[in-house]
Design an enzyme around this catalytic site. Sequence first.
Site, mmCIF file in Angstrom:
data_model
loop_
_atom_site.group_PDB
_atom_site.id
_atom_site.type_symbol
_atom_site.label_atom_id
_atom_site.label_comp_id
_atom_site.label_asym_id
_atom_site.label_seq_id
_atom_site.Cartn_x
_atom_site.Cartn_y
_atom_site.Cartn_z
ATOM 1 N N LEU A 26 -3.468 -7.668 -4.810
ATOM 2 C CA LEU A 26 -2.659 -8.761 -4.278
ATOM 3 C C LEU A 26 -2.546 -8.694 -2.764
ATOM 4 C CD1 LEU A 26 0.387 -9.346 -6.670
ATOM 5 C CD2 LEU A 26 -1.508 -10.886 -6.176
ATOM 6 N N GLY A 27 -2.189 -7.547 -2.224
ATOM 7 C CA GLY A 27 -2.008 -7.427 -0.783
ATOM 8 C C GLY A 27 -1.312 -6.128 -0.447
ATOM 9 N N PHE A 28 -0.757 -6.087 0.752
ATOM 10 C CA PHE A 28 -0.088 -4.889 1.243
ATOM 11 C C PHE A 28 1.337 -5.237 1.639
ATOM 12 C CE2 PHE A 28 -4.546 -4.035 1.861
ATOM 13 C CZ PHE A 28 -4.677 -2.700 1.513
ATOM 14 N N VAL A 30 5.077 -3.583 3.320
ATOM 15 C CA VAL A 30 5.362 -2.740 4.478
ATOM 16 C C VAL A 30 5.166 -1.277 4.138
ATOM 17 C CG1 VAL A 30 7.167 -2.011 6.066
ATOM 18 C CG2 VAL A 30 6.919 -4.422 5.478
ATOM 19 N N GLY A 32 3.715 -0.043 1.158
ATOM 20 C CA GLY A 32 2.721 0.323 0.173
ATOM 21 C C GLY A 32 1.835 -0.825 -0.259
ATOM 22 N N LEU A 33 0.892 -0.476 -1.144
ATOM 23 C CA LEU A 33 -0.075 -1.421 -1.682
ATOM 24 C C LEU A 33 0.529 -2.161 -2.872
ATOM 25 C CD1 LEU A 33 -3.120 -2.360 -1.843
ATOM 26 C CD2 LEU A 33 -3.450 -0.450 -3.412
ATOM 27 N N LYS A 49 4.196 -2.553 -6.814
ATOM 28 C CA LYS A 49 4.076 -2.006 -5.462
ATOM 29 C C LYS A 49 4.103 -0.488 -5.534
ATOM 30 C CE LYS A 49 6.309 -2.111 -0.908
ATOM 31 N NZ LYS A 49 7.407 -2.709 -0.100
ATOM 32 N N ASP A 149 12.178 -8.452 8.486
ATOM 33 C CA ASP A 149 10.735 -8.718 8.519
ATOM 34 C C ASP A 149 10.429 -10.064 7.876
ATOM 35 O OD1 ASP A 149 8.108 -8.180 9.181
ATOM 36 O OD2 ASP A 149 7.677 -7.158 7.306
#
Length: 583
Positions: A26-28, A30, A32-33, A49, A149
């Site tokens: 899916l993505g990253f 802040v 973790g993956l 996550k 964020d």
Amino acid sequence: MAEKGDCIASVYGYDLGGRFIDFQPLGFGVNGLVLSATDSRACRKVAVKKIVLSDARSMKHALREIKIIRRLDHDNIVKVYEVLGPKGSDLQGELFKFSVAYIVQEYMETDLACLLEQGTLTEDHAKLFMYQLLRGLKYIHSANVLHRDLKPANIFISTEDLVLKIGDFGLARIVDQHYSHKGYLSEGLVTKWYRSPRLLLSPNNYTKAIDMWAAGCILAEMLTGKMLFAGAHELEQMQLILDTIPVVREEDKEELLRVMPSFVSSTWEVKRPLRKLLPDVNSEAIDFLEKILTFNPMDRLTAEMGLQHPYMSPYSCPEDEPTSQHPFRIEDEIDDIVLMAASQSQLSNWDRYPVSLSSDLEWRPDRCQDASEVQRDPRAGSTPLAEDVQVDPRKDSQSSSERFLEQSHSSMERAFEADYGRSCDYKVGSPSYLDKLLWRDNKPHHYSEPKLILDLSHWKQAASAPPRAAVAADPVSREDEPASLFLEIAQWVKSTQSGSERASPPPDAPEPRLSASPPGHPTPIDGGASPQFDLDVFISRALKLCTKPEDLPENKLGDLNGACISEHPGDLVQTEAFSKERW
């Protein structure tokens, strides 16, 4: 497909046992993956996550994130189902004994960054999303939490029903407004394009107003399709802000003259006010932005005040904009400070705090609490101490929604007694609007827009249509040259800029669109210049790597991912800028 998903999980080091299957990247986040997966026990798709607990610092940040997300329960916040350890084991309040943690949370179809990459949203969509963003921020801030964020990549959208949810609390922080936190706040966490001027000048001294500045920048981006202040670095970011946002207070002028005199106009007049910078945005939206994007945080609207602005009137409903009934207190922040000090010595020192750790990990939103044990929202009728402390700029203790809470005998009882379908003034001007509400769990989401939802009825067909050739957007030209001290830096940056930078991971599949055409007239998708993820190439290379796990170097994953994504010259600059934002 399950075998491919298991291979992806092993490549990325996911070890959750056999309960979760069909992993996809899916993505990253802040910390973790993030992979998507199917929970075979609950029969639902989830996002998982992974947080690596490599040292005391990472463990401290993980504990803070878990502590916050476990307590936040709101329609416009990504729901967290559970937190697991290696092989899917229950943490049971012993986070410090594990080397990795997995946060299993609600799966969201796409995020706002992906939608904006496909084109400008309609004003109706932008207004609906902004309302839900402020609705979620009101709840988060009432819990004494700063997100820190906020950006389009951390705002998730369900294109089926247009529900917006705030996610990725990896940088969130507990801040009790009745105490000074000066000296204990981390520096420069917000992505620079959404960073407030106060955060640029004083990175260790900020309040909840930094989230509101980011929300204003996001609204402007939704209305125009481009970032409002896209500085290449902090100096340019401040220069762009000073060119548009007026400096009113004398203390701010004195600080700017002391810190960066060459960037300040002698007359304090802005070169490009918001009305000139955003000529296609209507006057009501400009007025809303001018009240959010103020230089001084004391003059900025709070989330609750923003919900009451005329621009939000089509959706405003104070009775359906809840606040936290169990906000974090200064004791929770002190726990973090103590843990920070303890982490400087050794991890075993954390055994001194088993109660606070286990209570945060084992808390459930549906846990019953005695009314006397629940701390009310500190903004409702509370009087701050007259000591020399940092005062939060939310000076709205007598707002309409708080008077509503004070007049009711109990906000919790009122929530059960209220018939939202009859008592709420939805102010939509349509007598049949209530009949079209989207109902879930026997209660309506008053901010759901049936017409806008119908606009998405053909997004799947449009997504499968062959893409057209993309037309590269010309970079936005500036009308005025920067200050003399800034000229050399700008000339150096100019050679590396090919347009507005956007930090978002490449999509692995065609993203859904928000169609601007009426129902029954699908809009074809324009082919974008964003890199495409080739799953077949990824799987084939992943299988080769799985056969030789002992030969896998540390940077092999980067080579694998890079080989599965087509390169574009402009991506190199974006990737470099995105990596710098993850510090």
